[in-house]
Write an enzyme that holds these catalytic residues in place. Structure first.
Site, PDB file in Angstrom:
ATOM      1  N   ALA A 117       0.804  -1.232   0.000  1.00 40.37           N
ATOM      2  CA  ALA A 117       0.000   0.000   0.000  1.00 40.37           C
ATOM      3  C   ALA A 117       0.832   1.276   0.000  1.00 40.37           C
ATOM      4  CB  ALA A 117      -0.960  -0.011   1.188  1.00 40.37           C
TER       5      ALA A 117
ATOM      6  N   ASN B 248       7.517  -8.901   3.591  1.00 40.16           N
ATOM      7  CA  ASN B 248       7.462  -9.513   2.272  1.00 40.16           C
ATOM      8  C   ASN B 248       6.346 -10.561   2.311  1.00 40.16           C
ATOM      9  OD1 ASN B 248       7.795 -11.026  -0.011  1.00 40.16           O
ATOM     10  ND2 ASN B 248       9.892 -11.675   0.441  1.00 40.16           N
ATOM     11  N   VAL B 249       5.266 -10.309   1.590  1.00 38.22           N
ATOM     12  CA  VAL B 249       4.107 -11.213   1.700  1.00 38.22           C
ATOM     13  C   VAL B 249       4.397 -12.620   1.185  1.00 38.22           C
ATOM     14  CG1 VAL B 249       2.345  -9.382   1.659  1.00 38.22           C
ATOM     15  CG2 VAL B 249       3.061 -10.468  -0.498  1.00 38.22           C
TER      16      VAL B 249
ATOM     17  N   SER C 267      -6.581  -9.736 -11.853  1.00 32.44           N
ATOM     18  CA  SER C 267      -6.292  -8.953 -13.057  1.00 32.44           C
ATOM     19  C   SER C 267      -7.088  -9.518 -14.232  1.00 32.44           C
ATOM     20  CB  SER C 267      -4.795  -9.048 -13.380  1.00 32.44           C
ATOM     21  OG  SER C 267      -4.544  -8.572 -14.688  1.00 32.44           O
TER      22      SER C 267
ATOM     23  N   TYR D 152       2.345 -14.373 -14.647  1.00 27.86           N
ATOM     24  CA  TYR D 152       1.435 -13.397 -14.024  1.00 27.86           C
ATOM     25  C   TYR D 152      -0.027 -13.847 -14.180  1.00 27.86           C
ATOM     26  CZ  TYR D 152      -0.606  -8.756 -13.107  1.00 27.86           C
ATOM     27  OH  TYR D 152      -1.340  -7.712 -12.601  1.00 27.86           O
TER      28      TYR D 152
ATOM     29  N   ALA E 221      -1.153 -16.844 -14.678  1.00 25.18           N
ATOM     30  CA  ALA E 221      -1.395 -18.041 -13.848  1.00 25.18           C
ATOM     31  C   ALA E 221      -1.590 -17.629 -12.391  1.00 25.18           C
ATOM     32  CB  ALA E 221      -0.223 -19.010 -13.981  1.00 25.18           C
TER      33      ALA E 221
ATOM     34  N   LYS F 162      -2.709 -14.766 -11.259  1.00 20.94           N
ATOM     35  CA  LYS F 162      -3.960 -14.019 -11.086  1.00 20.94           C
ATOM     36  C   LYS F 162      -5.177 -14.921 -11.290  1.00 20.94           C
ATOM     37  CE  LYS F 162      -2.133 -10.030 -10.083  1.00 20.94           C
ATOM     38  NZ  LYS F 162      -2.344  -9.436  -8.759  1.00 20.94           N
TER      39      LYS F 162
END
Ligand code: NAP
Length: 249
Positions: free
Chosen positions: A15, A65-66, A144, A157, A159, A161
């Protein structure tokens, strides 16, 4: 003045900038206390916190770091220790490492999956125990259109999303009976640093595929997230809302 999200605590991942920043500011404007997660952008996350506080709201920055399962556990522990609850979780953190499939490295595939998909699993996994205890909660995953339609050069990306959509629907089914709503927002082509680095010609071609003929703004994505975070969406779960100017029609 009582606002839609007064008394609610919201954690927004990634964020410090882009769409995540717009979401943090919007949720704060609606009265939520916003926990601003960042990974690399500490200064910018602190700026978001300062902006919210200057406007009379409440916020705090949390570095994590998620993609790191244990680090997410520590962040959640710290948050619960300080705030006792989280009402809204927005999994926004995401990266791209675009390449054609034949050139895509294992590292490019893995890092994108680890951040975009596993990152959301990590936060949901740790926070759902508190949502279950509260018998309420809103989880919003930022997917996305690439996850809905696929996109050449974005196998990793897309895959990640598309995986987020499967995660959203499965968790929505698991948690629905406890009053917890889990939905995904699928933005189209949004003006942030993620898209700024694209070559001008690629950008023009992408805009050409948008029926509305223009890119979206981070604020337009934040509006939909705020709706899904509020009580107006209490009977909506497991859905994917495309905010994309018609790209995925
Ligand atoms: P951005 O400007 O590049 O911002 C990405 C955000 O993700 C940053 O705040 C970054 O935090 C955070 N992040 C990345 N890796 C992280 C990690 N490991 N741990 C925690 N945070 C991490 O991108 P954006 O356009 O705002 O994108 C936000 C979300 O919307 C992403 O999930 C993206 O896939 C999705 N989306 C964007 C578009 C678009 O056109 N822009 C379209 C569809 C979907 P730090 O800077 O602190 O590292």
């Amino acid at each position: 003045m009582r606002r839609e999200l007064s008394g609610k605590v919201a954690l927004v991942t990634g964020a410090g900038r882009g769409i995540g920043k717009a979401i943090a500011l919007k949720l704060a404007e609606q009265g939520a206390t916003v926990l601003v997660n960042y990974n690399g952008s500490r200064e910018r996350a602190l700026e978001v916190v300062a902006k919210i506080e200057e406007a009379g709201g409440s916020a705090e920055a949390f570095g994590c770091n998620v993609a790191d399962f244990e680090a997410c556990g520590k962040m959640v522990e710290e948050i619960i220790g300080k705030y006792s609850r989280v009402d809204i979780l927005v999994n926004n953190a995401g990266i791209t490492r675009d390449n054609l499939l034949m050139r895509m490295s294992e590292e490019e595939f893995d890092t994108v999956i680890d951040t975009n998909l596993k990152g959301a699993f990590n936060t949901i996994r740790y926070l759902s125990r508190y949502f279950l205890k509260q018998r309420s909660g809103k989880i919003i995953n930022i997917s996305s259109v690439s996850g809905v339609l696929g996109n050449a050069g974005q196998a990793n990306y897309s895959a990640s999303k598309a995986g987020l959509i499967g995660l959203t629907k499965s968790v929505a089914r698991e948690l629905a009976s406890r009053g917890i709503c889990v939905n995904a927002v699928a933005p189209g082509f949004v003006d942030t640093e993620m898209t700024k680095s694209m070559p001008e010609k690629t950008k023009e071609a992408a805009v050409g595929t948008i029926p509305m003929g223009r890119m979206g703004s981070p604020e337009e994505i934040a509006e939909t997230v705020a709706f899904l975070a509020g009580s107006g969406s209490d009977y909506i779960t497991g859905q994917v809302i495309c905010v994309d100017g018609g790209m995925a029609i």
